[in-house]
Design a protein around this motif. Structure first.
Motif, PDB file in Angstrom:
ATOM      1  N   THR A  47      31.482  46.896  42.576  1.00  0.00           N
ATOM      2  CA  THR A  47      32.121  46.426  41.335  1.00  0.00           C
ATOM      3  C   THR A  47      32.447  47.586  40.410  1.00  0.00           C
ATOM      4  O   THR A  47      33.534  47.641  39.816  1.00  0.00           O
ATOM      5  CB  THR A  47      31.210  45.414  40.617  1.00  0.00           C
ATOM      6  N   ALA A  61      37.497  39.711  42.966  1.00  0.00           N
ATOM      7  CA  ALA A  61      37.690  38.364  42.424  1.00  0.00           C
ATOM      8  C   ALA A  61      36.498  37.907  41.594  1.00  0.00           C
ATOM      9  O   ALA A  61      36.654  37.257  40.553  1.00  0.00           O
ATOM     10  CB  ALA A  61      37.937  37.379  43.569  1.00  0.00           C
ATOM     11  N   GLU A  62      35.282  38.267  42.056  1.00  0.00           N
ATOM     12  CA  GLU A  62      34.054  37.865  41.356  1.00  0.00           C
ATOM     13  C   GLU A  62      33.146  39.078  41.212  1.00  0.00           C
ATOM     14  O   GLU A  62      32.297  39.334  42.063  1.00  0.00           O
ATOM     15  CB  GLU A  62      33.334  36.750  42.122  1.00  0.00           C
ATOM     16  N   GLY A  92      30.232  41.802  40.179  1.00  0.00           N
ATOM     17  CA  GLY A  92      28.779  41.692  40.070  1.00  0.00           C
ATOM     18  C   GLY A  92      28.216  42.917  39.387  1.00  0.00           C
ATOM     19  O   GLY A  92      28.943  43.706  38.781  1.00  0.00           O
ATOM     20  N   GLY A 100      36.272  40.327  47.668  1.00  0.00           N
ATOM     21  CA  GLY A 100      35.468  39.315  46.996  1.00  0.00           C
ATOM     22  C   GLY A 100      34.931  39.794  45.665  1.00  0.00           C
ATOM     23  O   GLY A 100      34.888  39.034  44.680  1.00  0.00           O
ATOM     24  N   LYS A 101      34.528  41.078  45.596  1.00  0.00           N
ATOM     25  CA  LYS A 101      34.017  41.627  44.337  1.00  0.00           C
ATOM     26  C   LYS A 101      35.131  41.781  43.306  1.00  0.00           C
ATOM     27  O   LYS A 101      34.890  41.673  42.105  1.00  0.00           O
ATOM     28  CB  LYS A 101      33.354  42.988  44.593  1.00  0.00           C
TER      29      LYS A 101
END
Length: 396
Positions: free
Chosen positions: A212, A204-205, A207, A201-202
Motif C-alpha cells: 500500500t 482498490a482496498e 491497507g 487488490g491493494k
C-alpha cells in the motif's frame, strides 16, 4: 559465458557439514582474499574469501548487477530467477535504480518502525508456539515454528493476505529449483501474476502494509510487484534458515543458552553470534565488475563474475578470534551476514527481532528442548538456490 581454459578449484552445491566451513572454502581463504574458481554452473569467477576485502568491495560501486550481455554472462548456478538480477542497463543507471529502490524501502524497515512491530511479532510467535508446544513431542521446529513465524511476519508487513500465503510460498519454492529452467520460468510467471493480483487488490482496498505504501508513493503496479517479490525472496528463506540453525546452536550449548535467557543483553549478542555462525559456506551471491579493477593484486576485468560469500568471511581468523567457536558473549561481532554499505540488508532490524523473540520464547517455554537426532543426521535441502534444513526434529 566464460570459456573454460584451465584447471581451477571447483565450487559445488553439495551440502557442507552443518554449521561448518567446507575444507575447500577454508583452503581458498588461506590461499588469499580473492581466488579464481569454477562455479557449479561451470563458468569462471572470482570468489571473495576474507572479511576485510568483502567489506571493502561492498562499498565499491564498480561491482554490481549490470552486465553488457546478460544472456552470456558467467553464472554461479543456472536459474532463471537469478538471471533476472542481471541488468543490461549501463552501470550508472543500474546504480541509480538500486539506490532509488533502497530509498523507497529503507524507511519502511527503519529500526524505530521495526521496534513498533515487536508486539506484533511477539503475538505471532506466541500463537505459533501455542500450537507447537501443545503437541506431543517430538516436533519439527522447521515446519512447526521457523516457517510459520517467518512467513506470517513477512507477509503481514508486505501485505499478503492469509489465503494467498500457501500458494505464494509454494510458487516461491518452485522458482528456487535448480536444473529445471522451463519449469522455473512457468512458476516465475505464475508467481509474478499472483503478486500483481495482490497489488491490484491493494490499489482498490489499501491497507497498513508495504504494498500500500509503495502504491501511495506513485509507483506503477509492475514496479510494486517487482519490489514485493524481491522482498519476499530476500526475507523468507534466509530468516527460516538462520532461525533453524540458531535453534541447533543454542540447543548444543546449554550453558550459553541459559546465560542468554537470563540476560536480554546477552540474548542480543547471542542473536548476533547466531547470525555470524549460522550459514557457514551457504550464502554466495553473484555480482559483476562494470570496469577493469585491480583488487588484492589481481586484475578483475569488466564483465567478470565476482562472488560475494556472506558467510565464509564470518569465519576469517583475521577478523574473529576462534571463529569456529560459538560464543554468545562475542563483542565486537562485525559479521557480514547482512552485507554492508550499499548492499546492507534493509530487513536486518526485523530479522533480529524475529530471531530474538523466537529464541527467547521457544527455550523459555521448552527449557528441556534438544535435538531428536544427532546434528550430522539432520536433513539439508539440495537442488535449490537456498540450502538450509528440510526438517529439524526436536524433543523435550
Amino acid at each position: 559465458m566464460t570459456a573454460p581454459h584451465r584447471d581451477l578449484p571447483s565450487l559445488d552445491l553439495a551440502p557442507p557439514d552443518l554449521l561448518r566451513v567446507s575444507p575447500l572454502l577454508r583452503d581458498l581463504q588461506e590461499q588469499g582474499p580473492l581466488c579464481r574458481v569454477r562455479t557449479p554452473a561451470g563458468d569462471e569467477g572470482w570468489l571473495v574469501t576474507r572479511h576485510t576485502l568483502l567489506k571493502e568491495l561492498l562499498h565499491d560501486e564498480r561491482i554490481g548487477h549490470s552486465h553488457p550481455d546478460p544472456a552470456n554472462a558467467a553464472q554461479y548456478v543456472r536459474n532463471p530467477f537469478l538471471d533476472m538480477m542481471i541488468t543490461d542497463t549501463d552501470a550508472e543507471s543500474a546504480r541509480r535504480t538500486h539506490t532509488e529502490s533502497r530509498q523507497l524501502l529503507a524507511p519502511m524497515f527503519a529500526a524505530r518502525r521495526m521496534r513498533e512491530m515487536e508486539p506484533r511479532v511477539a503475538a505471532v510467535v506466541d500463537a505459533v508456539l501455542d500450537d507447537f508446544t501443545g503437541r506431543t513431542p517430538p516436533g519439527d521446529v522447521h515446519g512447526g515454528v521457523s516457517v510459520p513465524v517467518a512467513t506470517t511476519v513477512l507477509c503481514d508487513i508486505i501485505g499478503v493476505p492469509p489465503q494467498s500465503r500457501e500458494p505464494l510460498t509454494a510458487l516461491m519454492a518452485e522458482t528456487a529449483v535448480l536444473g529445471d529452467r522451463e519449469g522455473v520460468r512457468r512458476m516465475q510467471r505464475d508467481l509474478y501474476a499472483l503478486v500483481a493480483e495482490l497489488v491490484g487488490g491493494k490499489r482498490a482496498e489499501p491497507g497498513e502494509d508495504i504494498i500500500t505504501r509503495l502504491i501511495a508513493g506513485g509507483l506503477s503496479d509492475e514496479r510494486v510487484t517487482h519490489l514485493a517479490v524481491g522482498l519476499l525472496f530476500a526475507g523468507l528463506d534466509s530468516v527460516v534458515t538462520i532461525m533453524d540453525h540458531g535453534v541447533v546452536l543454542l540447543a548444543a550449548h546449554p550453558e550459553q543458552r541459559a546465560a542468554a535467557l537470563a540476560d536480554p543483553d546477552v540474548m542480543t549478542r547471542a542473536v548476533e553470534e547466531v547470525l555470524r555462525a549460522a550459514k557457514a559456506g551457504g550464502s554466495i551471491l553473484p555480482r559483476y565488475a562494470t570496469e577493469d579493477l585491480t583488487v588484492a593484486g589481481e586484475t578483475i576485468r569488466a564483465g567478470d563474475l565476482v562472488l560475494f560469500d556472506f558467510s565464509l568471511p564470518n569465519f576469517d581468523e583475521r577478523a574473529f578470534d576462534e571463529p569456529e567457536q560459538f560464543d554468545v558473549t562475542r563483542s565486537p561481532n562485525p559479521h557480514l551476514t547482512f552485507a554492508h554499505g550499499i548492499w546492507h540488508c534493509i530487513g536486518a532490524p526485523l530479522a533480529r527481532i524475529e530471531l530474538n523473540t523466537v529464541f527467547t520464547q521457544l527455550f523459555t517455554r521448552l527449557p528441556g528442548l534438544r535435538l531428536a537426532h544427532p546434528e550430522d543426521e539432520l536433513a539439508v535441502r539440495t537442488g535449490r538456490l537456498s540450502g538450509g534444513l528440510s526438517e529439524l526434529p526436536v524433543t523435550w
